[in-house]
Design an enzyme around this catalytic site. Structure first.
Site, PDB file in Angstrom:
ATOM      1  N   SER A 146      88.457  22.475  10.710  1.00  0.00           N
ATOM      2  CA  SER A 146      87.175  21.811  10.947  1.00  0.00           C
ATOM      3  C   SER A 146      87.050  21.220  12.350  1.00  0.00           C
ATOM      4  O   SER A 146      85.987  20.744  12.722  1.00  0.00           O
ATOM      5  CB  SER A 146      86.934  20.703   9.912  1.00  0.00           C
ATOM      6  OG  SER A 146      87.680  19.556  10.224  1.00  0.00           O
ATOM      7  N   LYS A 184      88.917  13.341  12.693  1.00  0.00           N
ATOM      8  CA  LYS A 184      87.493  13.602  12.922  1.00  0.00           C
ATOM      9  C   LYS A 184      86.981  12.782  14.115  1.00  0.00           C
ATOM     10  O   LYS A 184      87.595  11.803  14.536  1.00  0.00           O
ATOM     11  CB  LYS A 184      86.669  13.212  11.685  1.00  0.00           C
ATOM     12  CG  LYS A 184      86.896  14.061  10.453  1.00  0.00           C
ATOM     13  CD  LYS A 184      86.294  15.438  10.600  1.00  0.00           C
ATOM     14  CE  LYS A 184      86.489  16.263   9.334  1.00  0.00           C
ATOM     15  NZ  LYS A 184      87.894  16.583   9.097  1.00  0.00           N
TER      16      LYS A 184
END
Length: 226
Positions: A146, A184
């Site tokens: 991701s 993230k």
């Protein structure tokens, strides 16, 4: 010509290989040479490798081969440098050499996709000191895709500087509900915390501030090419 410590180390490695056929561990080398840390062993081995006295055998842990020994009668040199006296105001800390290596804790795998459990025990990872700044650091192995658009790939080692605060746009290790961690981009969105991926195939994750605890921010990456 070798320094005294380089001479001591190659003799120790050679003697151990003659006795057991197995090269000594870094911990054994550190203790034998009375060094404070294994980073000193890394530096000595790298220096002996550059001078073609030893070589590391690929794909084998703790595998060193002695290619040659110092010539008989050759005396190890002692490096003595005389520095001018300096007042405290003129003293500055020396930067780490570009080839200096230090070891930091390696804590399991961290998701770059959906959150997975992190900090699964700890081993150590040797890292070039030039990749790290000040502060305390640890490493996590990246799992998932991701964050590929930020250049962070599955199998990379994320080098993390420990800290509990983050600014918008920083890449952080976020611990969610005190049980799962993910890597993230950190952003604030009104009263919520938004954790953004760097892959269009994934959606942002939104949590209340109470659910998210910053464990550190990304300081660098290591990648192996097999």
């Amino acid at each position: 010509m070798l320094t005294r410590k380089q001479h001591e180390l190659i003799c120790f490695i050679n003697d151990r290989l003659d006795e057991t056929g197995v090269s000594p561990s870094f911990e054994e080398m550190k203790e034998a040479l009375d060094l404070k840390s294994k980073s000193g062993v890394h530096r000595l081995i790298s220096a002996l490798e550059e001078r073609q006295f030893i070589r590391r055998l690929p794909n084998r842990a703790r595998a060193l081969e002695v290619l040659k020994m110092p010539e008989r009668g050759a005396k190890p040199v002692s490096k003595v440098v005389t520095l001018p006296e300096a007042s405290p105001a003129n003293v500055r800390p020396l930067p780490n050499p570009a080839n200096d290596v230090i070891e930091i804790p390696l804590h399991g795998r961290i998701a770059a996709g959906v959150p997975i459990e992190a900090f699964e025990g700890a081993s150590m990872l040797a890292v070039p000191a030039a990749l790290l700044g000040g502060g305390e650091h640890y490493a996590l192995e990246v799992a998932g895709d991701s964050m590929v658009e930020a250049g962070i790939l599955d199998g990379d080692y994320a080098l993390i500087k420990r800290q509990e605060v983050a600014r918008d746009g920083e890449i952080v290790v976020a611990l969610i509900d005190n049980s799962e961690a993910t890597l993230k981009f950190f952003r604030r969105e009104g009263a919520m915390v938004r954790l953004d991926p760097a892959n269009r195939a994934y959606d942002p994750q939104r949590y209340t501030p109470a659910q998210v605890r910053v464990q550190g921010k990304l300081a660098g990456l290591l990648r192996r090419y097999d």
